[in-house]
Design a protein around this motif. Sequence first.
Motif, PDB file in Angstrom:
ATOM      1  N   VAL A  45       0.840  -1.205   0.000  1.00 36.59           N
ATOM      2  CA  VAL A  45       0.000   0.000   0.000  1.00 36.59           C
ATOM      3  C   VAL A  45       0.876   1.256   0.000  1.00 36.59           C
ATOM      4  O   VAL A  45       0.601   2.216  -0.731  1.00 36.59           O
ATOM      5  CB  VAL A  45      -0.970  -0.007   1.209  1.00 36.59           C
ATOM      6  CG1 VAL A  45      -1.784   1.281   1.258  1.00 36.59           C
ATOM      7  CG2 VAL A  45      -1.904  -1.224   1.134  1.00 36.59           C
ATOM      8  N   LEU A  46       1.946   1.235   0.795  1.00 35.09           N
ATOM      9  CA  LEU A  46       2.862   2.387   0.818  1.00 35.09           C
ATOM     10  C   LEU A  46       3.438   2.643  -0.579  1.00 35.09           C
ATOM     11  O   LEU A  46       3.522   3.791  -1.026  1.00 35.09           O
ATOM     12  CB  LEU A  46       4.003   2.132   1.810  1.00 35.09           C
ATOM     13  CG  LEU A  46       3.644   2.253   3.299  1.00 35.09           C
ATOM     14  CD1 LEU A  46       4.778   1.711   4.154  1.00 35.09           C
ATOM     15  CD2 LEU A  46       3.331   3.706   3.667  1.00 35.09           C
ATOM     16  N   ALA A  47       3.837   1.571  -1.255  1.00 29.61           N
ATOM     17  CA  ALA A  47       4.400   1.719  -2.606  1.00 29.61           C
ATOM     18  C   ALA A  47       3.350   2.279  -3.558  1.00 29.61           C
ATOM     19  O   ALA A  47       3.644   3.139  -4.391  1.00 29.61           O
ATOM     20  CB  ALA A  47       4.932   0.382  -3.102  1.00 29.61           C
ATOM     21  N   ALA A  48       2.097   1.818  -3.410  1.00 33.90           N
ATOM     22  CA  ALA A  48       1.018   2.315  -4.272  1.00 33.90           C
ATOM     23  C   ALA A  48       0.759   3.803  -4.017  1.00 33.90           C
ATOM     24  O   ALA A  48       0.274   4.522  -4.889  1.00 33.90           O
ATOM     25  CB  ALA A  48      -0.257   1.496  -4.038  1.00 33.90           C
ATOM     26  N   LEU A 275      -8.145   5.039   3.240  1.00 32.46           N
ATOM     27  CA  LEU A 275      -7.454   3.890   2.642  1.00 32.46           C
ATOM     28  C   LEU A 275      -8.092   2.580   3.082  1.00 32.46           C
ATOM     29  O   LEU A 275      -8.284   1.655   2.284  1.00 32.46           O
ATOM     30  CB  LEU A 275      -5.989   3.876   3.076  1.00 32.46           C
ATOM     31  CG  LEU A 275      -5.000   4.636   2.213  1.00 32.46           C
ATOM     32  CD1 LEU A 275      -3.627   4.575   2.866  1.00 32.46           C
ATOM     33  CD2 LEU A 275      -4.946   4.037   0.801  1.00 32.46           C
ATOM     34  N   SER A 276      -8.411   2.536   4.363  1.00 30.59           N
ATOM     35  CA  SER A 276      -9.023   1.347   4.928  1.00 30.59           C
ATOM     36  C   SER A 276     -10.389   1.091   4.273  1.00 30.59           C
ATOM     37  O   SER A 276     -10.704  -0.022   3.863  1.00 30.59           O
ATOM     38  CB  SER A 276      -9.169   1.583   6.430  1.00 30.59           C
ATOM     39  OG  SER A 276      -9.448   0.420   7.101  1.00 30.59           O
ATOM     40  N   ALA A 277     -11.171   2.147   4.119  1.00 34.91           N
ATOM     41  CA  ALA A 277     -12.500   2.026   3.511  1.00 34.91           C
ATOM     42  C   ALA A 277     -12.395   1.633   2.029  1.00 34.91           C
ATOM     43  O   ALA A 277     -13.161   0.811   1.536  1.00 34.91           O
ATOM     44  CB  ALA A 277     -13.257   3.341   3.658  1.00 34.91           C
ATOM     45  N   ALA A 278     -11.405   2.209   1.338  1.00 38.23           N
ATOM     46  CA  ALA A 278     -11.232   1.890  -0.080  1.00 38.23           C
ATOM     47  C   ALA A 278     -10.767   0.439  -0.250  1.00 38.23           C
ATOM     48  O   ALA A 278     -10.978  -0.172  -1.301  1.00 38.23           O
ATOM     49  CB  ALA A 278     -10.220   2.844  -0.721  1.00 38.23           C
ATOM     50  N   THR A 279     -10.153  -0.125   0.786  1.00 37.55           N
ATOM     51  CA  THR A 279      -9.729  -1.526   0.746  1.00 37.55           C
ATOM     52  C   THR A 279     -10.925  -2.446   0.983  1.00 37.55           C
ATOM     53  O   THR A 279     -11.074  -3.471   0.312  1.00 37.55           O
ATOM     54  CB  THR A 279      -8.638  -1.769   1.810  1.00 37.55           C
ATOM     55  OG1 THR A 279      -7.555  -0.872   1.561  1.00 37.55           O
ATOM     56  CG2 THR A 279      -8.138  -3.199   1.770  1.00 37.55           C
ATOM     57  N   PHE A 288      -6.717  -1.717  -3.005  1.00 37.53           N
ATOM     58  CA  PHE A 288      -7.611  -0.558  -2.894  1.00 37.53           C
ATOM     59  C   PHE A 288      -7.629   0.187  -4.218  1.00 37.53           C
ATOM     60  O   PHE A 288      -6.690   0.142  -4.995  1.00 37.53           O
ATOM     61  CB  PHE A 288      -7.190   0.365  -1.747  1.00 37.53           C
ATOM     62  CG  PHE A 288      -5.970   1.209  -2.035  1.00 37.53           C
ATOM     63  CD1 PHE A 288      -4.704   0.692  -1.877  1.00 37.53           C
ATOM     64  CD2 PHE A 288      -6.098   2.520  -2.482  1.00 37.53           C
ATOM     65  CE1 PHE A 288      -3.576   1.453  -2.151  1.00 37.53           C
ATOM     66  CE2 PHE A 288      -4.985   3.296  -2.753  1.00 37.53           C
ATOM     67  CZ  PHE A 288      -3.714   2.764  -2.590  1.00 37.53           C
ATOM     68  N   ASP A 289      -8.757   0.845  -4.441  1.00 35.25           N
ATOM     69  CA  ASP A 289      -8.938   1.584  -5.672  1.00 35.25           C
ATOM     70  C   ASP A 289      -8.594   3.052  -5.408  1.00 35.25           C
ATOM     71  O   ASP A 289      -9.141   3.676  -4.494  1.00 35.25           O
ATOM     72  CB  ASP A 289     -10.399   1.449  -6.136  1.00 35.25           C
ATOM     73  CG  ASP A 289     -10.650   2.254  -7.387  1.00 35.25           C
ATOM     74  OD1 ASP A 289     -10.095   1.906  -8.444  1.00 35.25           O
ATOM     75  OD2 ASP A 289     -11.384   3.267  -7.294  1.00 35.25           O
ATOM     76  N   HIS A 290      -7.646   3.604  -6.219  1.00 34.39           N
ATOM     77  CA  HIS A 290      -7.139   4.956  -5.985  1.00 34.39           C
ATOM     78  C   HIS A 290      -8.237   6.016  -6.037  1.00 34.39           C
ATOM     79  O   HIS A 290      -8.287   6.929  -5.223  1.00 34.39           O
ATOM     80  CB  HIS A 290      -6.063   5.298  -7.027  1.00 34.39           C
ATOM     81  CG  HIS A 290      -4.693   5.256  -6.448  1.00 34.39           C
ATOM     82  ND1 HIS A 290      -4.190   6.223  -5.627  1.00 34.39           N
ATOM     83  CD2 HIS A 290      -3.722   4.323  -6.543  1.00 34.39           C
ATOM     84  CE1 HIS A 290      -2.967   5.917  -5.260  1.00 34.39           C
ATOM     85  NE2 HIS A 290      -2.649   4.751  -5.805  1.00 34.39           N
TER      86      HIS A 290
END
Lengths: 309, 309
Positions: A45-48, A275-279, A288-290
């Motif tokens: 996720v950090l890389a994304a 981020l958590s919700a998008a996951t 997760f969707d950006h």
Amino acid sequence: MILTVTLNTALDITYHVRSLRPHASHRVSEVLERPGGKGVNVARVLAALGHEVTVTGFAGGATGRVVQELLTATPGVADALVPVAGATRRTIAVVDEESGDTTQLNEPGPAITPVEWNAFQDRYEALLASASAVALCGSLPPGLPVGAYAGLVRTARAAGVPVLLDTSGEPLRRAVAARPDLIKPNADELAELTGSHEPLRATQDARRRGARAVVASLGAEGLLAVTPEGRWRATPPVRLRGNPTGAGDSAVAGLLSAEAEHLPWPDRLARAVALSAATVTSPAAGEFDHRTYEKLLAQVSVTTEANAA
Amino acid sequence: MILTVTLNTALDITYHVRSLRPHASHRVSEVLERPGGKGVNVARVLAALGHEVTVTGFAGGATGRVVQELLTATPGVADALVPVAGATRRTIAVVDEESGDTTQLNEPGPAITPVEWNAFQDRYEALLASASAVALCGSLPPGLPVGAYAGLVRTARAAGVPVLLDTSGEPLRRAVAARPDLIKPNADELAELTGSHEPLRATQDARRRGARAVVASLGAEGLLAVTPEGRWRATPPVRLRGNPTGAGDSAVAGLLSAEAEHLPWPDRLARAVALSAATVTSPAAGEFDHRTYEKLLAQVSVTTEANAA
């Protein structure tokens, strides 16, 4: 770079079957493989999010080789796993296509020898020299002392690197006393640590036990943060439906990336919740969707929280 | 040496769990790995009987590497698997420790390209030059023509190498017409091939379709053989209880080894039945106990069988 530590890395395998029936034979229609373990998920996720990340921990056997090959192929992620003689575990998620439910089979991790643990600690200390923050994530494999995370917290503090801890049980209790900068327990982990099922009270108690800041993840209710700078509650805009797998790891990545960018607490919490919700709402577990993330980020509510009575 | 062909090799993984419950999470207490696929199992039994065996077929990906490493570590077995771009499949047997029952999860095999299939056929023809017998075993992976086994039977016949075929469905039907020396269908495979559920009638019919000899495996009732030299029925001494996994592969190994030793048919059948029975009664799936095998060998009953009415 940001460093993530995964002492019990895994190869996460997903199988799709029509319908899982005990004692029957099943044809697997789809096989997916991904490097796993909490710290590896946080790194992805950090890389994304555009951060340079280094992954350390242990890798061994044929499964460890696959984990390292897949990590090396992930843009923005550097592999600094330490070799061990034992075999990295596989976790198998069997997705039932009729019901959508998942059955999980988790291999035990490899037993780590004292020599391997020493080699890891040397590598970890060397990596900290160029780290802007470090996350210590997940369970301990067999063979490691229960105080393993406490030692890693102390090493990070001695190196002046902010350290986030996301584990549970006795390893969490020991490591909290070593004064990590941030812990991110869920409601169950928090209750186990403090004995209290009242989230604000338990979160404050966890700080008294040694954590500089505590961000409790309360599932659909979002995050509760108790920090030296203040207390906040961050909640997603709507009740979310989906797969919670990886939501906690996305929250850790949100907190860590925002800390590395020196954002104030309300922004850190908003990012973690979005981020958590998008996951949760992403069709692929742990992804997760950006666009969803950015849309949700503007809608997260962050409010200050009064002291517990 | 004896050559065995496994076009759809596998890594057979066995997991032990307390009790498999759909949609729950399980800690795997024990993990076993073994190279698999019918021809590989046959090779392991042949090697245990003291024969030199060469294994060919396909291997690819990380799982294929593990299969080859494990084969190389098996005394008496030479690895001549042909590399492919796709990944060798895993099969997972989840053993429920409370009930003893097994739940099976089988990955699909890798898709074989025409270039890979040609490379295999060249390798196969070269290996036949030093083979005393060849066994063609198991299902076809995706991408191979349904007549694949028929071609391999013809190549073996042209090379003068006795060929045993153990497969099912349309690949069996096509290959029988290519006149293999021996087929070893079970009752279901025989009924599918011939349309008859009466074993002696069906076995005779299978010979008329092209097989020089037919040995039908009838589960607990043993073997029924129809050959140019005569007809026999071979039965184990007692009703056996245990795990039938691998019993058919042990029977193939018994027939093939006895053929390579130029034993008469009754001795071939007695060996196949005794090996098969020693496999059923062994506590480890697909293994056999040498002492049990030798004890049973003296007790197998082989009788001549009259023509079907």
